[in-house]
Design an enzyme around this catalytic site. Structure first.
Site, PDB file in Angstrom:
ATOM      1  N   SER A 361       0.829  -1.195   0.000  1.00  0.00           N
ATOM      2  CA  SER A 361       0.000   0.000   0.000  1.00  0.00           C
ATOM      3  C   SER A 361       0.875   1.260   0.000  1.00  0.00           C
ATOM      4  O   SER A 361       1.762   1.410  -0.838  1.00  0.00           O
ATOM      5  CB  SER A 361      -0.938  -0.043   1.212  1.00  0.00           C
ATOM      6  OG  SER A 361      -1.920   0.952   1.146  1.00  0.00           O
ATOM      7  N   ASP A 425      -8.330  -4.937  -6.000  1.00  0.00           N
ATOM      8  CA  ASP A 425      -7.764  -3.989  -5.047  1.00  0.00           C
ATOM      9  C   ASP A 425      -7.826  -2.597  -5.664  1.00  0.00           C
ATOM     10  O   ASP A 425      -7.303  -2.361  -6.746  1.00  0.00           O
ATOM     11  CB  ASP A 425      -6.312  -4.389  -4.731  1.00  0.00           C
ATOM     12  CG  ASP A 425      -5.676  -3.497  -3.677  1.00  0.00           C
ATOM     13  OD1 ASP A 425      -6.307  -2.514  -3.259  1.00  0.00           O
ATOM     14  OD2 ASP A 425      -4.538  -3.789  -3.284  1.00  0.00           O
ATOM     15  N   HIS A 518      -7.756  -5.344  -0.754  1.00  0.00           N
ATOM     16  CA  HIS A 518      -6.490  -4.663  -0.432  1.00  0.00           C
ATOM     17  C   HIS A 518      -5.756  -5.313   0.732  1.00  0.00           C
ATOM     18  O   HIS A 518      -4.579  -5.044   0.955  1.00  0.00           O
ATOM     19  CB  HIS A 518      -6.774  -3.191  -0.111  1.00  0.00           C
ATOM     20  CG  HIS A 518      -5.543  -2.361   0.058  1.00  0.00           C
ATOM     21  ND1 HIS A 518      -4.583  -2.229  -0.927  1.00  0.00           N
ATOM     22  CD2 HIS A 518      -5.106  -1.609   1.106  1.00  0.00           C
ATOM     23  CE1 HIS A 518      -3.622  -1.432  -0.494  1.00  0.00           C
ATOM     24  NE2 HIS A 518      -3.901  -1.060   0.734  1.00  0.00           N
TER      25      HIS A 518
END
Length: 540
Positions: A361, A425, A518
């Site tokens: 991320s 995601d 995610h």
């Protein structure tokens, strides 16, 4: 110092809801300009008309909403973390009830080895899937060239180490240290660094080596977006950029998180990013963990600025400061300079070692910009020992010009940058790749669909994540992922069994597709279960 910099700063705080409504409904450019800070007012007006204004409006609205719920989200995070750790440390619900009756309730203590993050509770795995194989490849190498070859042959094992290290970066220092030792590797250091975008110590990174002496591999892992941290999410949705001459436009929030500038004074980016050859790092005689060599003349440390660093006192050499005219912001202990200092020291101590940088991320974005900054500062000897860059669920960091710059340096003679994306995601689809901002991805994209089939491509399907033709498939896929989570323990073994908290997140994914995708659990599964498709899938 005169500034010839070019930048755009989106400032949601400069106007209220009424101003935003006037701009949204009436298209009043004079109102819209209030939300932007840009060098050229003509450019600002061009960004506020036609289809461009919608991207600006979305950014402002989302960040205002995030800001509005920032504190409640933070408090919710504290409560969720406490409850999850209270349950896990007392043997779940039945164990907690038993301990309550017998007056033996274990109260979780933050910062301890037993206190896990929300991410840690979503996926409690700590064992490396192919850890023994990776160690054998590393320890069997006699020189740097053979080490590189062995790691290339064992790249799946290296990817597994990277994704597990990216997940581990969400934990506190004591948990990180414990797990690294569990891997039978050498824990080097953990940093909690100053983030100029968030104005707090929130950029976290740790370093490990495969062994304490004569190491073959050094790994740097940056922490990603924390689920209940509004500032982290605001960073992901921030469309502000700074343009580095001959390099390209770079996401400003990510630069600030890494410690390479401050939007309060945009000239600070020029100090950090446009002076090639300048050395802003800590002096070579200073140990970044707080042990300074005798005779080192230092200027005030972070403590003198009222900012603590977990007991470490990182000082800067005053002669170095004078020679490079570093602004006060550079005195802060920031991730880029602290990590670079320690990395150079490790590479000096371990002659045959190469290093890899990773993150999930937001951590993937910082991991990508770390070698970019090394390039700008002409750290040639350091970059020659870069083995690879592996990111997971990483948002975009810059424009096409930056893509060309990075590919010219990281993709020759062989690719070193691998960007892993799992299915729907939505974070890798941010910020927008559109006519307004033109944020682009680069590197080798390893895209895993919901069946864990790997596709090598330039860009993932549905690169903006919005659109009616993708809406129904996104919801259907969320249903499939929920069903799969209930059966994984039976079809793939107990290691893949998902707990109640993970399943709860899958249910949330039925409402907001892309949220549960995610989670690092999907990336760990993709790396371990992924199979390369025989017929390569074309990019959309």
């Amino acid at each position: 110092m005169a500034s010839d910099s070019n930048y755009l700063i989106v400032r949601p705080e400069k106007g209220g809801i009424l101003d935003l409504a006037k701009y949204l409904v009436l298209g009043d450019i004079r109102i819209g300009v209030k939300f932007l800070e840009i060098e050229n007012s003509t450019d600002a007006e061009q960004l506020l008309v036609g289809e461009h204004r919608w991207a600006i409006i979305v950014s402002i609205i989302v960040r205002k909403i995030i800001g509005l719920f920032g504190k409640p989200l933070e408090y919710t995070g504290y409560i969720v973390d406490f409850i999850l750790n209270l349950l896990s440390q007392n043997g779940n619900l039945l164990g907690l009830l038993y301990n309550l009756l017998h007056g033996k309730v274990v109260i979780p203590q933050r910062g301890t080895q037993s206190f896990l993050s929300t991410i840690g509770h979503l996926d409690g795995r700590i064992d490396l899937y192919k850890g023994r194989y990776l160690v054998e490849q590393l320890t069997g190498a006699s020189d740097m060239e053979e080490t590189s070859m062995n790691l290339e042959l064992g790249n799946r094992a290296l990817m597994d180490l990277c994704v597990m290290a990216s997940k581990l970066a969400y934990e506190n220092a004591e948990v990180v240290k414990y797990v690294v030792h569990h891997w039978k590797m050498h824990f080097v250091d953990f940093y909690n660094c100053w983030n100029d975008f968030q104005k707090e110590m929130s950029t976290q990174v740790f370093i490990l080596c495969d062994k304490p002496k004569d190491a073959s591999l050094i790994l740097i892992s940056f922490r990603g977006t924390e689920p209940f941290d509004a500032d982290d999410w605001s960073t992901d949705f921030d469309y502000s950029w700074y343009e580095i001459p001959k390099v390209g436009k770079v996401h400003m929030g990510f630069l600030e998180a890494l410690g390479l500038g401050n939007r309060t004074n945009a000239e600070t980016f020029q100090y950090h990013l446009q002076l090639k050859g300048a050395n802003f790092s800590l002096s070579e005689s200073d140990d970044v963990t707080g042990n300074s060599s005798k005779g080192s003349e230092t200027i005030p440390s972070r403590t003198d600025f009222g900012i603590e660093h977990n007991g470490s006192d990182h000082s800067f050499d005053s002669k170095e400061l004078a020679s490079t005219v570093i602004p006060p912001e550079a005195l802060e202990m920031t991730a880029y300079y602290a990590v670079k200092k320690k990395l150079k020291s490790l590479l000096k101590d371990h002659k045959n070692a190469k290093f890899v940088v990773t993150g999930h991320s937001l951590g993937g974005a910082l991991a990508t910009l770390f070698p970019m900054a090394l390039l700008l500062h002409e750290e040639t000897e350091v970059l020659q020992r870069l083995l690879g860059l592996y990111t997971f669920g990483q948002p975009r960091v810059g424009n096409q010009q930056l893509v060309s710059f990075m590919e010219a340096h990281l993709e020759t003679p062989t690719p070193k940058y691998f960007r892993v994306v799992y299915c729907n995601d939505w974070v890798p689809r941010l910020p927008n790749d559109d006519k307004t901002f033109s944020y682009k991805h680069f590197g080798v994209c390893l895209y895993y669909d919901s069946f864990y089939v790997e596709h090598k491509m330039d860009e993932v399907p549905n690169k903006i994540f919005f659109g009616l033709r993708y809406l129904i498939p996104e919801y259907l896929n969320a249903v499939w992922e929920l069903i799969r989570s209930l059966t994984m323990g039976y079809t793939h073994g107990q290691e893949y069994k998902e707990g109640w908290f993970s399943i709860l997140l899958r249910i949330l994914g039925l409402v907001l597709p892309g949220i549960s995708a995610h989670c690092p659990i999907n990336y760990v599964n993709s790396v371990r279960l992924g199979k390369e498709r025989v017929v390569q899938m074309s990019s959309f």
